[in-house]
Design a protein around this motif. Structure first.
Motif, mmCIF file in Angstrom:
data_model
loop_
_atom_site.group_PDB
_atom_site.id
_atom_site.type_symbol
_atom_site.label_atom_id
_atom_site.label_comp_id
_atom_site.label_asym_id
_atom_site.label_seq_id
_atom_site.Cartn_x
_atom_site.Cartn_y
_atom_site.Cartn_z
ATOM 1 N N MET A 69 1.983 -0.147 14.081
ATOM 2 C CA MET A 69 3.036 0.359 13.202
ATOM 3 C C MET A 69 4.410 0.246 13.847
ATOM 4 O O MET A 69 4.528 0.022 15.054
ATOM 5 C CB MET A 69 2.758 1.820 12.846
ATOM 6 C CG MET A 69 1.413 2.048 12.197
ATOM 7 S SD MET A 69 1.277 3.732 11.534
ATOM 8 C CE MET A 69 -0.407 3.706 10.940
ATOM 9 N N TYR A 142 5.137 3.399 10.433
ATOM 10 C CA TYR A 142 4.554 2.853 9.200
ATOM 11 C C TYR A 142 3.861 1.522 9.484
ATOM 12 O O TYR A 142 4.329 0.722 10.299
ATOM 13 C CB TYR A 142 5.650 2.606 8.154
ATOM 14 C CG TYR A 142 6.447 3.831 7.796
ATOM 15 C CD1 TYR A 142 6.100 4.613 6.698
ATOM 16 C CD2 TYR A 142 7.557 4.206 8.543
ATOM 17 C CE1 TYR A 142 6.848 5.739 6.362
ATOM 18 C CE2 TYR A 142 8.305 5.328 8.222
ATOM 19 C CZ TYR A 142 7.950 6.094 7.132
ATOM 20 O OH TYR A 142 8.692 7.203 6.814
ATOM 21 N N SER A 143 2.793 1.260 8.744
ATOM 22 C CA SER A 143 2.125 -0.041 8.872
ATOM 23 C C SER A 143 2.975 -1.166 8.292
ATOM 24 O O SER A 143 2.788 -2.330 8.661
ATOM 25 C CB SER A 143 0.760 -0.011 8.176
ATOM 26 O OG SER A 143 0.900 0.129 6.771
ATOM 27 N N LYS A 155 -0.979 1.484 2.260
ATOM 28 C CA LYS A 155 -0.248 1.393 3.512
ATOM 29 C C LYS A 155 -0.530 2.658 4.316
ATOM 30 O O LYS A 155 -0.891 3.699 3.756
ATOM 31 C CB LYS A 155 1.255 1.242 3.266
ATOM 32 C CG LYS A 155 1.657 -0.104 2.662
ATOM 33 C CD LYS A 155 3.173 -0.212 2.528
ATOM 34 C CE LYS A 155 3.589 -1.571 1.972
ATOM 35 N NZ LYS A 155 5.067 -1.697 1.861
ATOM 36 N N SER A 157 0.675 5.438 7.585
ATOM 37 C CA SER A 157 1.803 6.023 8.302
ATOM 38 C C SER A 157 1.280 7.052 9.305
ATOM 39 O O SER A 157 0.233 7.671 9.084
ATOM 40 C CB SER A 157 2.772 6.699 7.329
ATOM 41 O OG SER A 157 3.822 7.357 8.025
#
Length: 301
Positions: A69, A142-143, A155, A157
């Protein structure tokens, strides 16, 4: 976490469990730079002892689920073609003109501060060196790219939730000639404190507003908020040491493609990451003379 409701109970999160893990904090450039050259921050998490159907190309003894991330909700490039252009530019400046990078980074931080003062944010300015000199442990990560989440797409996080970590959100760090200021700050924190984070997921609910192939588009949280599916806890410890650096930086690799088939990476950015991460890992192992040793662990407890 306890039992999760459908559709959250998928893949790694299909049943309650406790796992060992390794977390690595980093900055993103390919060269080793003084911390006065600010850059986007990265967080890599390796969860150990994960059983289940693996992604294609996995080794028979793979038992890890990796999350890679950065501290921004979107990727700096929309797709693999634009990403390649960015990498070519980065390659031309890697290990060159550090003094000029320090001057440019200071100017870009000023530019980003002005943009943020008016309620905006520029991913481009931040990526080029305008990352504010805030405490890395106060960041949410975050990804940026989407993944399968069992039968869904999501997604990921990771956000700090313990009071000691949340107190660091937006806190400025004084570099003041400290080449490894961020490392110093992380070490100082973990000598006194542990930390707790939440691992969260954001489901794709609107294919028009939440594209899979354009990683530069932020998925609106008003339409699909992040939901907590796990907690990560770290005890007080030595945050960095020569021994840990050799074991983790040299001995481990982190990739979105280390994991379960239920969390397959999606989109063109992730597709090109597979080969590039594998090549990078092989090159690093050869140059360092240290083969990669992926931990297996004992599974969920």
């Amino acid at each position: 976490m306890g039992d999760l409701p459908e559709p959250l109970a998928q893949g790694l999160f299909s049943a309650p469990g406790r796992y060992a893990g390794v977390m690595r904090l980093s900055t993103n450039p390919g060269d080793v730079l003084d911390d006065s050259v600010s850059a986007p921050r990265g967080l890599a998490l390796k969860i150990v002892g994960v059983e289940g159907e693996r992604l294609p190309g996995s080794r028979p003894d793979d038992r890890a689920q990796d999350f890679v991330m950065a501290n921004a909700p979107v990727f700096a490039a929309p797709n693999s073609a634009a990403f390649l252009k960015n990498l070519k530019l980065l390659a031309k400046t890697t290990d060159k003109a550090e003094g000029a990078k320090k001057v440019l980074s200071a100017a870009l931080r000023t530019t980003e501060a002005v943009i943020e003062a008016f309620g905006g944010e520029s991913a481009t300015v931040v990526a080029l060196g305008g990352q504010p000199l805030t405490h890395i442990l106060g960041e949410t990560f975050y990804s940026q790219t989407p993944f399968l989440y069992g039968r869904n797409v999501a997604k990921f996080s990771i956000a700090p939730v313990s009071s000691e970590l949340k107190a660091l959100e937006g806190e400025m760090v004084s570099i003041d000639g400290r080449a490894d200021a961020h490392r110093d700050e992380v070490n100082a924190f973990f000598k006194r404190n542990g930390g707790e984070w939440e691992l969260r997921v954001q489901f794709l609910t609107d294919t028009d507003a939440m594209p899979i192939e354009d990683a530069s588009v932020e998925w609106p949280e008003d339409d699909s908020p992040y939901v907590t599916v796990a907690r990560i806890r770290a005890a007080a410890q030595d945050g960095w040491s020569e021994a840990k650096a050799k074991e983790i930086d040299d001995g481990l690799s982190f990739s979105p493609w280390h994991g379960l088939a239920a969390h397959r990476p999606l989109g063109s950015i992730n597709r090109v990451r597979k080969e590039s991460y594998e090549s990078s890992t092989a090159f690093r192992a050869e140059r360092n003379g240290c083969p990669i040793h992926e931990p297996r662990g004992g599974g969920a407890a």
